[in-house]
Design an enzyme around this catalytic site. Sequence first.
Site, short mmCIF file in Angstrom:
data_model
loop_
_atom_site.label_atom_id
_atom_site.label_comp_id
_atom_site.label_asym_id
_atom_site.label_seq_id
_atom_site.Cartn_x
_atom_site.Cartn_y
_atom_site.Cartn_z
N ARG A 1 0.85 -1.20 0.00
CA ARG A 1 0.00 0.00 0.00
C ARG A 1 0.88 1.24 0.00
NH1 ARG A 1 -1.50 1.68 4.58
NH2 ARG A 1 -2.17 -0.31 5.43
N TYR B 1 -17.43 15.38 -15.78
CA TYR B 1 -17.90 14.00 -15.83
C TYR B 1 -18.94 13.79 -14.72
CZ TYR B 1 -17.85 9.01 -14.89
OH TYR B 1 -18.23 7.72 -14.64
N ASP C 1 -8.44 18.33 -14.70
CA ASP C 1 -8.70 16.96 -15.16
C ASP C 1 -8.34 16.94 -16.64
OD1 ASP C 1 -9.76 14.60 -16.17
OD2 ASP C 1 -11.37 14.54 -14.69
N LYS D 1 -8.65 5.81 -19.41
CA LYS D 1 -8.96 6.32 -20.74
C LYS D 1 -7.71 6.28 -21.63
CE LYS D 1 -13.09 6.92 -19.10
NZ LYS D 1 -12.95 6.76 -17.69
O1 P1T Z 1 -13.90 5.93 -14.29
P1 P1T Z 1 -12.73 6.48 -13.50
O2 P1T Z 1 -11.43 5.90 -13.85
O3 P1T Z 1 -12.99 6.47 -12.01
O4 P1T Z 1 -12.58 8.02 -13.93
C1 P1T Z 1 -13.57 8.97 -13.71
C2 P1T Z 1 -13.45 10.08 -14.73
C3 P1T Z 1 -12.79 11.25 -14.39
N1 P1T Z 1 -12.66 12.26 -15.26
C4 P1T Z 1 -13.14 12.19 -16.51
C5 P1T Z 1 -12.98 13.34 -17.44
C6 P1T Z 1 -13.83 11.03 -16.92
O5 P1T Z 1 -14.30 10.99 -18.18
C7 P1T Z 1 -13.99 9.95 -16.02
C8 P1T Z 1 -14.73 8.71 -16.39
N2 P1T Z 1 -15.56 8.85 -17.51
C9 P1T Z 1 -16.34 7.87 -18.04
C10 P1T Z 1 -16.43 6.62 -17.54
C11 P1T Z 1 -17.13 8.26 -19.24
O6 P1T Z 1 -17.63 7.39 -19.98
O7 P1T Z 1 -17.25 9.47 -19.46
#
Ligand code: P1T
Length: 379
Positions: free
Chosen positions: A46, A98, A170, A195
């Site tokens: 961790r 998001y 972000d 992503k």
């Molecule tokens: O899904 P996660 O890895 O927890 O990330 C969240 C997140 C944060 N910031 C942005 C700009 C994002 O697009 C996302 C996650 N978005 C999707 C799952 C989507 O389909 O838009």
Amino acid sequence: MGFQTDSIHAGQKPDPTTGAIMTPIFQTSTYVQESIGVHKGYEYSRTQNPTRQALEANIAALENGKYGVSFASGLAAISALIQMLESGDHVICSDNVYGGTYRVFETVFKKFNVAFSFVDTSDPEKVRTALTPRTKMLFIETPTNPMLILSDLAALAEIARAHGCLSVVDNTFMSPYFQRPLELGIDLVVHSSTKYLNGHSDVVGGIILTRDDELASRLYYIQNAVGAVPGPQDCFLILRATKTLALRMREHEKNALAIARYLEGHPRVEKVYYPGLPAHPQHALAKRQMSGFGGIVSMDLGSLEKARRFAENVRIFALAESLGGVESLVDHPAIMTHASVPREERLRMGLTDGLIRLSVGVEDEEDLIRDVGQALEAM
Ligand code: P1T
């Protein structure tokens, strides 16, 4: 070093015991100590893990930062940023983020007396007006998900610095290949590495990057104390994927631009959103602060029924949440990714029931255009 050299080499050296060129997956929870408190810098996974550290150093180099702090998801990384604050603090957040970011702020952190104002950060004056003595963080998503609205990062970094509050971006949509907010004066960059960074739709992950020693040490503390760490196998996969980030981003953009141009001239499409089109209201800002326009294209088809028929008729594009993978995806934000945003809020920013978001992959351009074309006809 150049971006591609860093993407392949930064944070990685041959394994000292075997010479393995790839950083091994250190699939271990703990490390044997020679004597009490005498160890090789690793105590418990961790707290420290060599595969994770290689990933963090790699992405820190790509963002032109100094430190990377990785998490089990993008939302875990975003939550760690809020965990840096105190009860009573105030955050100004872009109003079209998001849906999950909106949800964790509104339904989880509000309970701990952190206040959030959702503001149109594309207008620096609105940000200035929203500042209060309690404002400790400016959280910007640019371009936003899914409306692709941009915020002027240099201007906002300056406003945040003058007010003594942290600026966060972000950067999930652009990836460090097209946009590097730390170079524009932003304090902290966060990614959903699920992503583009990973790019192969097989990992959920998140990471925060910074140049600041003190912010990094507070974040490493939270990473260990709260414990939302990624596993070594996931770190390995993302580390493998960043080696081709530049190649993938160039293809994503080429295909996205071709599709955006095609949609712009299509009679069945009411509106196209893509920062690379000269018709995008912030095309000039996009050219100034980004080195490309990314792989996401949104379009308004006019009604839920039409959006549904389009999504049901695509053959190469898959109907699924998420974005940034090599395969093309189609999303209906109002019902899928942004359902947690209240309807009036959604409509206010143009996120209608007819809105479709395309994550354009790296398949052949002609095949993707043909697929979109036949789905529009079938509509
Ligand atoms: O899904 P996660 O890895 O927890 O990330 C969240 C997140 C944060 N910031 C942005 C700009 C994002 O697009 C996302 C996650 N978005 C999707 C799952 C989507 O389909 O838009």
